[in-house]
Design a protein around this motif. Sequence first.
Motif, PDB file in Angstrom:
ATOM      1  N   ALA A 213      93.888  62.235   1.878  1.00 47.69           N
ATOM      2  CA  ALA A 213      93.251  61.744   3.687  1.00 47.69           C
ATOM      3  C   ALA A 213      94.492  61.188   4.436  1.00 47.69           C
ATOM      4  O   ALA A 213      94.609  61.298   5.521  1.00 47.69           O
ATOM      5  N   ARG A 214      95.412  60.266   2.806  1.00 44.92           N
ATOM      6  CA  ARG A 214      95.926  59.584   4.076  1.00 44.92           C
ATOM      7  C   ARG A 214      97.613  60.722   3.997  1.00 44.92           C
ATOM      8  O   ARG A 214      98.159  60.408   5.254  1.00 44.92           O
ATOM      9  N   ARG A 215      97.813  61.318   3.767  1.00 44.52           N
ATOM     10  CA  ARG A 215      99.280  62.481   3.539  1.00 44.52           C
ATOM     11  C   ARG A 215      98.493  63.066   4.587  1.00 44.52           C
ATOM     12  O   ARG A 215      99.399  63.864   6.052  1.00 44.52           O
ATOM     13  N   LEU A 216      96.720  63.825   5.063  1.00 52.76           N
ATOM     14  CA  LEU A 216      97.111  64.529   6.535  1.00 52.76           C
ATOM     15  C   LEU A 216      96.845  63.699   7.779  1.00 52.76           C
ATOM     16  O   LEU A 216      97.425  64.305   8.053  1.00 52.76           O
ATOM     17  N   SER A 217      96.723  62.182   7.684  1.00 50.58           N
ATOM     18  CA  SER A 217      96.357  61.321   9.231  1.00 50.58           C
ATOM     19  C   SER A 217      97.917  61.670   8.831  1.00 50.58           C
ATOM     20  O   SER A 217      98.740  61.497  10.122  1.00 50.58           O
ATOM     21  N   ILE A 218      99.070  61.293   7.873  1.00 54.65           N
ATOM     22  CA  ILE A 218     100.199  61.128   8.613  1.00 54.65           C
ATOM     23  C   ILE A 218     101.196  61.725   8.645  1.00 54.65           C
ATOM     24  O   ILE A 218     101.865  62.583   9.784  1.00 54.65           O
ATOM     25  N   THR A 219     100.751  63.321   8.042  1.00 53.58           N
ATOM     26  CA  THR A 219     101.420  64.460   8.014  1.00 53.58           C
ATOM     27  C   THR A 219     100.982  65.561   9.178  1.00 53.58           C
ATOM     28  O   THR A 219     101.604  66.577  10.381  1.00 53.58           O
ATOM     29  N   PHE A 220      99.860  64.905  10.018  1.00 50.20           N
ATOM     30  CA  PHE A 220      99.310  65.280  11.135  1.00 50.20           C
ATOM     31  C   PHE A 220      98.661  64.428  12.352  1.00 50.20           C
ATOM     32  O   PHE A 220      97.654  64.462  12.701  1.00 50.20           O
ATOM     33  N   PRO A 221      99.609  64.034  12.511  1.00 48.32           N
ATOM     34  CA  PRO A 221      99.413  62.670  13.820  1.00 48.32           C
ATOM     35  C   PRO A 221      98.494  63.285  15.145  1.00 48.32           C
ATOM     36  O   PRO A 221      98.284  63.013  15.564  1.00 48.32           O
ATOM     37  N   GLU A 222      99.186  64.002  15.290  1.00 46.53           N
ATOM     38  CA  GLU A 222      98.615  65.146  16.364  1.00 46.53           C
ATOM     39  C   GLU A 222      97.190  65.641  16.494  1.00 46.53           C
ATOM     40  O   GLU A 222      96.757  65.675  17.527  1.00 46.53           O
ATOM     41  N   ALA A 223      96.647  65.567  15.975  1.00 45.27           N
ATOM     42  CA  ALA A 223      95.616  66.285  15.170  1.00 45.27           C
ATOM     43  C   ALA A 223      93.820  65.623  15.890  1.00 45.27           C
ATOM     44  O   ALA A 223      94.288  64.368  16.624  1.00 45.27           O
ATOM     45  N   ARG A 224      93.023  66.162  16.736  1.00 38.81           N
ATOM     46  CA  ARG A 224      92.095  65.667  17.056  1.00 38.81           C
ATOM     47  C   ARG A 224      91.606  64.727  16.981  1.00 38.81           C
ATOM     48  O   ARG A 224      91.275  63.909  17.204  1.00 38.81           O
ATOM     49  N   LEU A 225      90.668  65.350  15.490  1.00 37.19           N
ATOM     50  CA  LEU A 225      90.135  65.320  14.584  1.00 37.19           C
ATOM     51  C   LEU A 225      90.437  65.529  12.748  1.00 37.19           C
ATOM     52  O   LEU A 225      90.674  66.601  13.167  1.00 37.19           O
ATOM     53  N   ILE A 226      90.493  63.968  11.981  1.00 40.50           N
ATOM     54  CA  ILE A 226      90.303  64.786  10.655  1.00 40.50           C
ATOM     55  C   ILE A 226      89.302  64.169   9.904  1.00 40.50           C
ATOM     56  O   ILE A 226      88.817  62.972   9.756  1.00 40.50           O
ATOM     57  N   ALA A 227      88.313  64.749   9.408  1.00 40.06           N
ATOM     58  CA  ALA A 227      87.043  64.047   8.369  1.00 40.06           C
ATOM     59  C   ALA A 227      86.880  64.733   7.017  1.00 40.06           C
ATOM     60  O   ALA A 227      87.659  65.625   7.071  1.00 40.06           O
TER      61      ALA A 227
END
Length: 318
Positions: A213-227
Amino acid sequence: MKHAIIPSLSAASGSVPPLAADNPAQLYAQAAALTAMGAWSCDLATQALSWTEGVFHIFGASLHRQMDRRETLEFYTEESRALLEQLRSRAIAEGSGFSMEAQIVRADGQRRWMRINAAVRMEQGRASALYGMKQDVTEERLRWERLRELAENDALTGLANRARFQSDFLDRPTDDPALTGIGALVLFDMNGFKAVNDMWGHAAGDACLAGFARRLSITFPEARLIARIGGDEFAMILDRGSSSAALEMTVRHRINALVLPVVWQNQQLPLGASAGIAFPGPDGKVDPEALFHEADAALYAAKRHGGNRLCTAETVSR
């Protein structure tokens, strides 16, 4: 126009005289001080403002400061100011009242929330004044935000949870303006997650989930939503900043950053992931449920192929 100060007991005075049974004004002042609230009025002909001390305290303004209504509006954030002016104009035109919660930036820089209740005074069939109550509800608002955060966020990863994914995306109708600009839906499923749980235990599995989850947030900072939408399944919504091909290439290039081993208790836990991506049609219209099913089919195609693979809905449909 200048403020007229309606006499009341200052909450900061430090001394509270005994209540007089025949002094309702004093009773109101002491009760208002307990709830950080005050009364206000605005003469519509002159725009002159009258505040009790409680309102001055909410705004963090000096009791001796002289301000007109235009200056007072500068305390409001842009969104709250626009809503206030809209509701105020409607109330004056209709002779009705309104209630709202507004965010302000006080004179000392503090951001506060206040609840405004307003009514219109009519004279000879025309609105002559607005009046009502203002109450500081910052602490109430913070408690509400905290409860909402707990309700909408996954406790382990800090990402949005399935309920928020449902409300913010999956349950929205196709003509919902909130869906405008969505470029892709990506679903991820962690490979070998059960094996990690079986070999090292659930604490190790939790570490992998939190790490992914942390890597998703860091790797895709432009994402509208990550869940996090399931045990080891995640969803990500990307905006239409570029073409579908470019979005696919971005995800394909970055997926390797998601699957490095997770260090836990001096051990390196293997972490892999499969992904499926789906795009709205050429007209840009988004059908959330259909898009989810397409991305889900692409995800399972990726899992069948094995490895840290990304499959697209177009590939699966051919």
